[in-house]
Enzyme design. Structure first.
Site, PDB file in Angstrom:
ATOM      1  N   ARG A  77       7.832   5.060  -9.652  1.00 51.70           N
ATOM      2  CA  ARG A  77       8.420   5.913  -7.886  1.00 51.70           C
ATOM      3  C   ARG A  77       8.586   6.907  -7.607  1.00 51.70           C
ATOM      4  NH1 ARG A  77       9.661   0.278  -6.605  1.00 51.70           N
ATOM      5  NH2 ARG A  77       8.624  -0.150  -5.291  1.00 51.70           N
TER       6      ARG A  77
ATOM      7  N   LYS B 298       3.258  20.845  -5.976  1.00 52.46           N
ATOM      8  CA  LYS B 298       2.174  20.266  -6.123  1.00 52.46           C
ATOM      9  C   LYS B 298       1.561  20.256  -6.771  1.00 52.46           C
ATOM     10  CE  LYS B 298       0.619  23.266  -1.670  1.00 52.46           C
ATOM     11  NZ  LYS B 298      -0.564  24.057  -1.204  1.00 52.46           N
TER      12      LYS B 298
ATOM     13  N   GLU C 287      -5.186  36.210  -9.316  1.00 52.00           N
ATOM     14  CA  GLU C 287      -4.036  35.279  -8.581  1.00 52.00           C
ATOM     15  C   GLU C 287      -2.307  35.550  -8.237  1.00 52.00           C
ATOM     16  OE1 GLU C 287      -3.565  32.284  -6.250  1.00 52.00           O
ATOM     17  OE2 GLU C 287      -5.144  30.519  -7.010  1.00 52.00           O
TER      18      GLU C 287
ATOM     19  N   LYS D 135       6.090  33.177  -5.014  1.00 55.26           N
ATOM     20  CA  LYS D 135       6.163  31.929  -4.811  1.00 55.26           C
ATOM     21  C   LYS D 135       7.313  31.001  -4.682  1.00 55.26           C
ATOM     22  CE  LYS D 135       2.740  28.322  -5.955  1.00 55.26           C
ATOM     23  NZ  LYS D 135       2.032  27.274  -6.433  1.00 55.26           N
TER      24      LYS D 135
ATOM     25  N   GLU E  73       4.079  22.795   3.944  1.00 56.82           N
ATOM     26  CA  GLU E  73       3.492  23.597   3.935  1.00 56.82           C
ATOM     27  C   GLU E  73       2.764  22.989   5.433  1.00 56.82           C
ATOM     28  OE1 GLU E  73       0.011  25.068   0.878  1.00 56.82           O
ATOM     29  OE2 GLU E  73      -1.387  24.861   3.164  1.00 56.82           O
TER      30      GLU E  73
ATOM     31  N   ARG F 215       3.486  28.353   3.931  1.00 52.97           N
ATOM     32  CA  ARG F 215       2.876  28.025   2.577  1.00 52.97           C
ATOM     33  C   ARG F 215       1.879  28.888   2.152  1.00 52.97           C
ATOM     34  NH1 ARG F 215       4.860  23.749  -2.762  1.00 52.97           N
ATOM     35  NH2 ARG F 215       3.172  24.770  -3.421  1.00 52.97           N
TER      36      ARG F 215
ATOM     37  N   ASN G 150      -2.593  30.782   0.598  1.00 51.08           N
ATOM     38  CA  ASN G 150      -4.503  30.555   0.534  1.00 51.08           C
ATOM     39  C   ASN G 150      -4.879  31.983   0.979  1.00 51.08           C
ATOM     40  OD1 ASN G 150      -3.567  27.773  -0.514  1.00 51.08           O
ATOM     41  ND2 ASN G 150      -3.477  27.499   1.617  1.00 51.08           N
TER      42      ASN G 150
ATOM     43  N   HIS H 116      -8.177  31.785  -0.088  1.00 50.03           N
ATOM     44  CA  HIS H 116      -8.355  30.392  -0.146  1.00 50.03           C
ATOM     45  C   HIS H 116      -9.862  30.174   0.175  1.00 50.03           C
ATOM     46  CE1 HIS H 116      -5.905  31.608  -3.243  1.00 50.03           C
ATOM     47  NE2 HIS H 116      -6.045  30.183  -3.831  1.00 50.03           N
TER      48      HIS H 116
ATOM     49  N   HIS I   5     -13.006  28.629  -1.452  1.00 50.18           N
ATOM     50  CA  HIS I   5     -13.412  27.637  -1.732  1.00 50.18           C
ATOM     51  C   HIS I   5     -14.874  27.426  -1.259  1.00 50.18           C
ATOM     52  CE1 HIS I   5      -9.059  25.802  -1.642  1.00 50.18           C
ATOM     53  NE2 HIS I   5      -9.267  26.533  -3.151  1.00 50.18           N
TER      54      HIS I   5
ATOM     55  N   HIS J 183     -11.992  29.297 -10.483  1.00 47.28           N
ATOM     56  CA  HIS J 183     -10.956  29.078  -9.247  1.00 47.28           C
ATOM     57  C   HIS J 183     -10.378  30.879  -8.808  1.00 47.28           C
ATOM     58  CE1 HIS J 183      -8.745  27.852  -5.958  1.00 47.28           C
ATOM     59  NE2 HIS J 183      -7.464  28.786  -6.838  1.00 47.28           N
TER      60      HIS J 183
END
Ligand code: GLY
Length: 371
Positions: free
Chosen positions: A122, A144, A186, A228, A238, A242, A246, A249, A253, A267
């Protein structure tokens, strides 16, 4: 020469150390987190071959023993199969609630190991030791974690903040030029989304950073991470701001999906092309001046990066095909595509209010320019 950025999340605060020689000092930096002088490390074959011994020696200097699991490199490692292998290995190593797991690698390892740490007993603590530029400026910070599903990237995961991040900028010296520049996609994104002064600094200094100037590398990583961290502190999960991270993005994507998440487009390369398209769309909507997309593209060209759809080898779907791929993205809210657009360099904002015909026109023109 080490810089420290603090992520001040209440109850989950941590420091990000940025500088050369951090693998060598890992023992001293990690010691304060440990109840017993033992850590487990999960890495990939490429990173382990180059740097695992240095890290282990750095830990041994402070009497910390370590065991390591080395996984195959590449995006396909971010899967149920390797998550299961990682978790079962951690259990075999008798990792306890108070132990610390080290994620030693690029974004794939950081995301996978962070998720394994999130669900093991956990939740156990973990330290990110990112080795790619992309991981140092983005994926190792902010908590993330996760794996990919057959239905899409990063669809299974959890928010689980690391207890420490060690971004050793010396390790960046072993990246290929292509991987460094993909990570740079990035970095430059941060300037475009929220700091025009940083963007201007990058216009003057990023080529030095790319060719190895350590002070320039440290500044580029530090400023990216500061930005960041500030966004993550405002909006950890997010719900709002946040999503600014992106920028580029939504286009990226779709392009990654169209190229099969393969070597045709990394990426960070997709992020750079996506940012150029986001600025083009912003200019066509009259949000920013036409000089802004030109300036973005000129800088990416100066850095010898992929900028246009014509820089992607092989077939691509038509504009409607790309828009359909965008529709499968996590950024769809209430069935509407969400875009990060800009009122200028350093002035990004989030909107769902975009005319699909304009998106289609931007993509059609970009595809037409491929000839
Ligand atoms: N990579 C985007 C984020 O961490 O939110």
């Amino acid at each position: 020469m080490t810089e420290i950025v603090h992520v001040g999340l209440e109850g989950r605060a941590y420091d990000i150390h940025i500088g050369p020689g951090l693998l060598d000092r890992a023992g001293a930096l990690i010691s304060p987190l440990l109840r017993r002088p033992r850590v487990v490390i999960i890495s990939d074959e490429n990173v382990a071959g180059l740097h695992l011994e240095t890290l282990r020696k750095g830990l041994e200097k402070n009497g910390i023993t370590s065991e390591a699991l080395v996984l195959p490199p590449g995006e396909s490692t971010k899967s149920w199969r390797y998550l299961e292998q990682a978790v079962e290995w951690l259990l075999d190593q008798k990792v306890e609630r108070n132990d610390v797991v080290l994620a030693f690698g690029g974004g794939v390892i950081g995301d996978l190991v962070g998720f394994a740490a999130a669900i093991l007993r956990r939740g156990v603590r973990f330290v990110q030791v990112p080795t790619s530029l992309l991981a140092q400026v983005d994926s190792s910070v902010g908590g993330k974690t996760g794996i990919n599903a057959p239905q899409g990237k990063n669809l299974i995961g959890a928010f689980h903040q690391p207890s420490l991040v060690l971004a050793d900028t010396e390790v960046l010296g072993t990246l290929t030029t292509r991987d460094f520049l993909a990570g740079y996609g990035e970095v430059v994104k941060y300037g475009m989304l929220g700091d025009s002064v940083f963007f201007q600094w990058l216009e003057g200094n990023a080529s030095c950073a790319a060719s190895g100037d350590m002070a320039a590398r440290i500044h580029a990583v530090k400023r990216s991470v500061e930005m960041k961290a500030a966004i993550v502190m405002r909006d950890e999960t997010e719900q709002g701001d946040r999503a600014l991270l992106n920028l580029g993005h939504t286009f990226c994507h779709a392009l990654e999906a169209a190229t099969g998440y393969s070597d045709r487009l990394l990426h960070g390369e997709g992020v750079a092309i996506g940012c150029a398209l986001a600025f083009e769309l912003s200019a066509r909507m009259g949000l920013c001046s036409q000089e802004d997309p030109s300036r973005v593209r000129a800088h990416l060209r100066d850095m010898k990066m992929k900028v246009d759809l014509s820089d992607i080898q092989g077939e691509l779907p038509d504009a409607d095909g790309l828009i359909a791929l965008m529709g499968q993205d996590k950024k769809v809210v209430d069935g509407k595509l969400r875009f990060i657009l800009a009122r200028g360099i350093g002035e990004a904002f989030i909107t769902s209010d975009v005319d699909p015909d304009l998106v289609r026109a931007v993509l059609s023109d970009a595809l037409r320019a491929r000839g």
